[in-house]
Design a protein around this motif. Structure first.
Motif, PDB file in Angstrom:
ATOM      1  N   UNK A  62      13.730  -5.267   5.066  1.00  0.00           N
ATOM      2  CA  UNK A  62      12.720  -4.481   4.354  1.00  0.00           C
ATOM      3  C   UNK A  62      11.318  -4.748   4.910  1.00  0.00           C
ATOM      4  N   UNK A  63      10.981  -6.008   5.153  1.00  0.00           N
ATOM      5  CA  UNK A  63       9.660  -6.347   5.703  1.00  0.00           C
ATOM      6  C   UNK A  63       9.479  -5.743   7.083  1.00  0.00           C
ATOM      7  N   UNK A  64      10.532  -5.795   7.896  1.00  0.00           N
ATOM      8  CA  UNK A  64      10.444  -5.240   9.245  1.00  0.00           C
ATOM      9  C   UNK A  64      10.219  -3.731   9.187  1.00  0.00           C
ATOM     10  N   UNK A  65      10.984  -3.047   8.334  1.00  0.00           N
ATOM     11  CA  UNK A  65      10.822  -1.588   8.198  1.00  0.00           C
ATOM     12  C   UNK A  65       9.445  -1.240   7.653  1.00  0.00           C
ATOM     13  N   UNK A  66       8.973  -2.027   6.688  1.00  0.00           N
ATOM     14  CA  UNK A  66       7.659  -1.753   6.121  1.00  0.00           C
ATOM     15  C   UNK A  66       6.567  -1.960   7.158  1.00  0.00           C
ATOM     16  N   UNK A  67       6.687  -2.957   7.995  1.00  0.00           N
ATOM     17  CA  UNK A  67       5.695  -3.186   9.046  1.00  0.00           C
ATOM     18  C   UNK A  67       5.681  -2.021  10.028  1.00  0.00           C
ATOM     19  N   UNK A  68       6.860  -1.552  10.433  1.00  0.00           N
ATOM     20  CA  UNK A  68       6.938  -0.403  11.342  1.00  0.00           C
ATOM     21  C   UNK A  68       6.282   0.811  10.690  1.00  0.00           C
ATOM     22  N   UNK A  69       6.566   1.030   9.405  1.00  0.00           N
ATOM     23  CA  UNK A  69       5.973   2.165   8.694  1.00  0.00           C
ATOM     24  C   UNK A  69       4.455   2.047   8.649  1.00  0.00           C
ATOM     25  N   UNK A  70       3.938   0.843   8.341  1.00  0.00           N
ATOM     26  CA  UNK A  70       2.495   0.641   8.268  1.00  0.00           C
ATOM     27  C   UNK A  70       1.829   0.894   9.617  1.00  0.00           C
ATOM     28  N   UNK A  72       2.908   2.907  11.975  1.00  0.00           N
ATOM     29  CA  UNK A  72       2.941   4.366  12.210  1.00  0.00           C
ATOM     30  C   UNK A  72       1.872   5.081  11.392  1.00  0.00           C
ATOM     31  N   UNK A  73       1.743   4.703  10.116  1.00  0.00           N
ATOM     32  CA  UNK A  73       0.734   5.329   9.260  1.00  0.00           C
ATOM     33  C   UNK A  73      -0.666   5.011   9.776  1.00  0.00           C
ATOM     34  N   UNK A  75      -1.547   4.348  12.796  1.00  0.00           N
ATOM     35  CA  UNK A  75      -1.766   5.114  14.037  1.00  0.00           C
ATOM     36  C   UNK A  75      -2.108   6.568  13.730  1.00  0.00           C
ATOM     37  N   UNK A  76      -1.354   7.163  12.793  1.00  0.00           N
ATOM     38  CA  UNK A  76      -1.647   8.571  12.470  1.00  0.00           C
ATOM     39  C   UNK A  76      -3.028   8.701  11.826  1.00  0.00           C
ATOM     40  N   UNK A  77      -3.427   7.749  10.967  1.00  0.00           N
ATOM     41  CA  UNK A  77      -4.762   7.787  10.355  1.00  0.00           C
ATOM     42  C   UNK A  77      -5.825   7.611  11.435  1.00  0.00           C
ATOM     43  N   UNK A  78      -5.577   6.731  12.400  1.00  0.00           N
ATOM     44  CA  UNK A  78      -6.538   6.528  13.488  1.00  0.00           C
ATOM     45  C   UNK A  78      -6.706   7.801  14.300  1.00  0.00           C
ATOM     46  N   UNK A  79      -5.616   8.493  14.595  1.00  0.00           N
ATOM     47  CA  UNK A  79      -5.729   9.755  15.349  1.00  0.00           C
ATOM     48  C   UNK A  79      -6.471  10.817  14.541  1.00  0.00           C
ATOM     49  N   UNK A  80      -6.187  10.873  13.230  1.00  0.00           N
ATOM     50  CA  UNK A  80      -6.895  11.837  12.388  1.00  0.00           C
ATOM     51  C   UNK A  80      -8.385  11.504  12.320  1.00  0.00           C
ATOM     52  N   UNK A  81      -8.718  10.221  12.225  1.00  0.00           N
ATOM     53  CA  UNK A  81     -10.125   9.827  12.205  1.00  0.00           C
ATOM     54  C   UNK A  81     -10.790  10.162  13.537  1.00  0.00           C
ATOM     55  N   UNK A  82     -10.081   9.971  14.612  1.00  0.00           N
ATOM     56  CA  UNK A  82     -10.622  10.301  15.932  1.00  0.00           C
ATOM     57  C   UNK A  82     -10.878  11.801  16.039  1.00  0.00           C
TER      58      UNK A  82
END
Length: 92
Positions: A62-70, A72-73, A75-82
């Motif tokens: 669960x921790x590993x999956x949550x880290x991967x999800x975080x 990804x999120x 990264x997508x927020x960074x691209x949107x901010x850019x």
């Protein structure tokens, strides 16, 4: 006669004794030529420790999956901010 030779002689005597005992047991019908089947142990009951280990494995996954999800999120927020900053700068 050195130590090595006396030890080798002792081992040879022991092997002869073992082989003679096996031959004796074969004559008496107490020594089987084939191996006995492996004993199957009964299934053991699950303990608290087993449940705790299952929970630890689940938490690790669960921790590993949550880290991967975080990641990804983020990264997508960074691209949107850019994109937002680019649009804001080009709009001026």
């Amino acid at each position: 006669m050195g130590y090595e030779e006396s030890k080798r002689g002792s081992i040879n005597r022991h092997e002869r004794n073992v082989l003679s005992r096996v031959a004796e047991l074969r004559r008496e019908g107490l020594w089987a030529l084939s191996r006995l089947p492996m004993c199957v142990n009964p299934p053991r009951n699950r303990t608290t420790w087993d449940y705790m280990l299952d929970e630890a494995v689940w938490m690790a996954v669960d921790f590993k999956c949550e880290r991967i999800w975080k990641v990804r999120v983020a990264r997508s927020i960074a691209f949107e901010a850019q994109d937002y900053v680019k649009k804001k700068r080009s709009g001026k």
